[in-house]
Every structure is written in structure tokens, then in C-alpha cells.
Design a protein around this motif. Structure first.
Motif, PDB file in Angstrom:
ATOM      1  N   GLY A   1      28.549  50.106  43.200  1.00 14.24           N
ATOM      2  CA  GLY A   1      27.677  48.926  43.229  1.00 14.24           C
ATOM      3  C   GLY A   1      28.399  47.588  43.183  1.00 14.24           C
ATOM      4  N   CYS A   2      29.730  47.610  43.097  1.00 13.82           N
ATOM      5  CA  CYS A   2      30.479  46.349  43.006  1.00 13.82           C
ATOM      6  C   CYS A   2      30.220  45.458  44.221  1.00 13.82           C
TER       7      CYS A   2
ATOM      8  N   VAL B   1      30.735  30.236  41.456  1.00 12.12           N
ATOM      9  CA  VAL B   1      29.822  31.307  41.865  1.00 12.12           C
ATOM     10  C   VAL B   1      28.458  31.034  41.229  1.00 12.12           C
TER      11      VAL B   1
ATOM     12  N   THR C   1      25.950  35.957  35.422  1.00  9.78           N
ATOM     13  CA  THR C   1      27.290  36.496  35.227  1.00  9.78           C
ATOM     14  C   THR C   1      27.314  38.008  35.449  1.00  9.78           C
TER      15      THR C   1
ATOM     16  N   THR D   1      36.834  43.657  31.221  1.00 12.77           N
ATOM     17  CA  THR D   1      35.723  42.821  31.691  1.00 12.77           C
ATOM     18  C   THR D   1      34.793  43.609  32.604  1.00 12.77           C
ATOM     19  N   VAL D   2      35.382  44.434  33.465  1.00 14.11           N
ATOM     20  CA  VAL D   2      34.551  45.230  34.364  1.00 14.11           C
ATOM     21  C   VAL D   2      33.663  46.174  33.555  1.00 14.11           C
TER      22      VAL D   2
ATOM     23  N   ILE E   1      27.509  34.941  44.973  1.00 14.68           N
ATOM     24  CA  ILE E   1      27.093  35.561  43.709  1.00 14.68           C
ATOM     25  C   ILE E   1      28.293  35.788  42.800  1.00 14.68           C
ATOM     26  N   ALA E   2      29.395  36.230  43.398  1.00 13.21           N
ATOM     27  CA  ALA E   2      30.569  36.612  42.606  1.00 13.21           C
ATOM     28  C   ALA E   2      31.832  36.219  43.363  1.00 13.21           C
ATOM     29  N   PRO E   3      32.959  36.072  42.637  1.00 12.31           N
ATOM     30  CA  PRO E   3      34.208  35.745  43.327  1.00 12.31           C
ATOM     31  C   PRO E   3      34.645  36.899  44.233  1.00 12.31           C
TER      32      PRO E   3
ATOM     33  N   TRP F   1      37.407  39.341  45.889  1.00 17.43           N
ATOM     34  CA  TRP F   1      38.539  39.941  45.191  1.00 17.43           C
ATOM     35  C   TRP F   1      39.873  39.342  45.595  1.00 17.43           C
TER      36      TRP F   1
ATOM     37  N   LEU G   1      41.052  42.522  32.814  1.00 18.61           N
ATOM     38  CA  LEU G   1      40.010  42.649  33.837  1.00 18.61           C
ATOM     39  C   LEU G   1      39.351  44.022  33.795  1.00 18.61           C
TER      40      LEU G   1
ATOM     41  N   TYR H   1      44.899  35.584  39.235  1.00 20.14           N
ATOM     42  CA  TYR H   1      45.628  36.312  38.185  1.00 20.14           C
ATOM     43  C   TYR H   1      47.006  36.793  38.628  1.00 20.14           C
TER      44      TYR H   1
ATOM     45  N   VAL I   1      40.169  36.601  43.148  1.00 20.61           N
ATOM     46  CA  VAL I   1      40.524  37.140  41.830  1.00 20.61           C
ATOM     47  C   VAL I   1      42.025  37.451  41.801  1.00 20.61           C
TER      48      VAL I   1
HETATM   49  C1  HEC Z   1      25.451  41.846  39.537  1.00 19.72           C
HETATM   50  C2  HEC Z   1      26.619  41.314  40.246  1.00 19.72           C
HETATM   51  C3  HEC Z   1      27.983  41.968  39.966  1.00 19.72           C
HETATM   52  C4  HEC Z   1      28.326  43.307  40.055  1.00 19.72           C
HETATM   53  C5  HEC Z   1      27.445  44.504  40.397  1.00 19.72           C
HETATM   54  C6  HEC Z   1      29.751  43.367  39.776  1.00 19.72           C
HETATM   55  N1  HEC Z   1      30.238  42.107  39.509  1.00 19.72           N
HETATM   56 FE1  HEC Z   1      32.172  41.633  39.093  1.00 19.72          FE
HETATM   57  N2  HEC Z   1      31.632  39.687  38.782  1.00 19.72           N
HETATM   58  C7  HEC Z   1      30.370  39.153  38.981  1.00 19.72           C
HETATM   59  C8  HEC Z   1      30.367  37.747  38.623  1.00 19.72           C
HETATM   60  C9  HEC Z   1      29.182  36.778  38.709  1.00 19.72           C
HETATM   61  C10 HEC Z   1      31.685  37.453  38.186  1.00 19.72           C
HETATM   62  C11 HEC Z   1      32.222  36.114  37.655  1.00 19.72           C
HETATM   63  C12 HEC Z   1      32.211  36.143  36.120  1.00 19.72           C
HETATM   64  C13 HEC Z   1      32.738  34.866  35.477  1.00 19.72           C
HETATM   65  O1  HEC Z   1      32.377  33.768  35.899  1.00 19.72           O
HETATM   66  O2  HEC Z   1      33.528  34.980  34.492  1.00 19.72           O
HETATM   67  C14 HEC Z   1      32.449  38.701  38.315  1.00 19.72           C
HETATM   68  C15 HEC Z   1      33.794  38.823  38.008  1.00 19.72           C
HETATM   69  C16 HEC Z   1      34.571  39.937  38.263  1.00 19.72           C
HETATM   70  C17 HEC Z   1      35.994  40.010  38.066  1.00 19.72           C
HETATM   71  C18 HEC Z   1      36.880  38.857  37.559  1.00 19.72           C
HETATM   72  C19 HEC Z   1      36.661  38.673  36.056  1.00 19.72           C
HETATM   73  C20 HEC Z   1      37.349  37.463  35.477  1.00 19.72           C
HETATM   74  O3  HEC Z   1      37.362  37.357  34.226  1.00 19.72           O
HETATM   75  O4  HEC Z   1      37.886  36.622  36.218  1.00 19.72           O
HETATM   76  C21 HEC Z   1      36.388  41.292  38.417  1.00 19.72           C
HETATM   77  C22 HEC Z   1      37.785  41.878  38.368  1.00 19.72           C
HETATM   78  C23 HEC Z   1      35.191  41.999  38.819  1.00 19.72           C
HETATM   79  N3  HEC Z   1      34.110  41.163  38.703  1.00 19.72           N
HETATM   80  C24 HEC Z   1      35.177  43.320  39.251  1.00 19.72           C
HETATM   81  C25 HEC Z   1      34.003  44.060  39.460  1.00 19.72           C
HETATM   82  C26 HEC Z   1      33.966  45.493  39.726  1.00 19.72           C
HETATM   83  C27 HEC Z   1      35.196  46.395  39.833  1.00 19.72           C
HETATM   84  C28 HEC Z   1      32.659  45.836  39.870  1.00 19.72           C
HETATM   85  C29 HEC Z   1      32.051  47.220  40.127  1.00 19.72           C
HETATM   86  C30 HEC Z   1      32.283  48.206  39.093  1.00 19.72           C
HETATM   87  C31 HEC Z   1      31.870  44.619  39.699  1.00 19.72           C
HETATM   88  N4  HEC Z   1      32.730  43.573  39.449  1.00 19.72           N
HETATM   89  C32 HEC Z   1      30.488  44.543  39.778  1.00 19.72           C
HETATM   90  C33 HEC Z   1      29.259  39.846  39.451  1.00 19.72           C
HETATM   91  C34 HEC Z   1      29.192  41.228  39.632  1.00 19.72           C
END
Ligand code: HEC
Length: 121
Positions: A32-33, A92, A96, A76-77, A52-54, A56, A73, A63, A59
């Protein structure tokens, strides 16, 4: 594709970079990422809002000089981004990242993070 097959592919000395990329992208899609993230930076959405999100690659760039980023990270995930300490605020959307622990194991999260951190352009 099953998680076990992924682990096998990734661990295999025979998986070339293209196969590894394909397996990781499939894992990210299955987990779902990719509903929120993209590999390459995205322009503003049609409604004028930021993505919606950064992406990769962004990212990975952010870093690239942080030797322990993969650990932070991965956490965080699993646990989700801290809404009070956004790392991508203003770049974004307002929502969050929720925790992904229900859909992804720690090993899978680690594999994805290790992969995306080297996606520097
Ligand atoms: C519902 C939307 C959503 C989903 C699903 C999602 N993300 Fe994210 N992700 C975000 C957002 C929004 C941010 C920015 C968060 C912030 O501002 O610190 C982010 C940030 C990140 C970061 C950077 C974190 C940081 O501290 O800079 C990573 C790595 C990441 N996501 C990986 C993943 C992975 C791997 C998955 C799947 C398992 C995933 N994300 C699923 C919305 C999502």
C-alpha cells in the motif's frame, strides 16, 4: 508474489539490480505504500495541492549523508510519522503517514527502506 519469495529474491546472489527493483516495487505496491508515495518527484496535484507524500528519490536525497537514516526510517515506516514533528511539512499534504505495522513486517520495512535510500537520481 509472497513475502517468502521476495525474501528469497532479495537475498539471492543471483538477483540482478533490475530484478531487485521490480521485487521491491511489487512489495511496496502490495503493502500500500504506492497509494501515497511515488518513486520520482511529483508535481502538484490537479487541484493545486502538494503531493500526498514525498517521493522516494526525495527521501533518498534528504538522508543521503545520514548513516543511521535506515534505522530511523524503518521505525517511522512501522510506527508512522510523528504528526508533531513532520519532516516534510509544507512540501506534502497535511495528512501524515499512519503506522504501517498492520500490513508490513519489520524485515519488509527494512528491505524497503534500504532499497529506497539508494534511489538517488
Ligand atoms: C496514507 C499515505 C501513506 C502511506 C500508505 C505510506 N506513507 Fe510513507 N509517508 C507519508 C507521508 C505524508 C510522509 C511524510 C511524513 C512527514 O512529513 O514527516 C511519509 C514519509 C515517509 C518516509 C520518510 C520519513 C521521514 O521521516 O522523512 C518514508 C521512508 C516512507 N514514508 C516510507 C513508506 C513506506 C515504506 C510505506 C509502505 C509500507 C509508506 N511510506 C506508506 C504517507 C504515506
Amino acid at each position: 508474489m509472497s513475502a517468502a519469495l521476495f525474501a528469497g529474491l532479495v537475498a539471492s546472489a543471483h538477483a540482478n539490480p533490475a530484478e531487485n527493483n521490480a521485487a521491491m516495487l511489487q512489495l511496496a505496491t502490495d503493502k500500500g505504500c504506492m497509494a501515497c508515495h511515488s518513486i520520482d518527484p511529483k508535481p502538484k496535484r490537479a487541484d493545486g495541492l502538494p503531493p500526498i507524500a514525498p517521493s522516494w528519490r526525495e527521501v533518498a536525497l534528504k538522508y543521503r549523508d545520514d548513516p543511521v537514516a535506515y534505522r530511523k526510517l524503518t521505525d517511522t515506516v512501522i510506527t508512522g510519522a510523528d504528526p508533531k514533528a513532520r519532516h516534510w511539512a509544507g512540501r506534502v499534504g497535511a495528512a501524515t503517514m499512519p503506522p504501517n505495522a498492520a500490513t508490513i513486517s519489520a524485515d519488509e520495512a527494512r528491505m524497503l527502506v534500504n532499497w529506497l535510500l539508494v534511489l538517488v537520481p
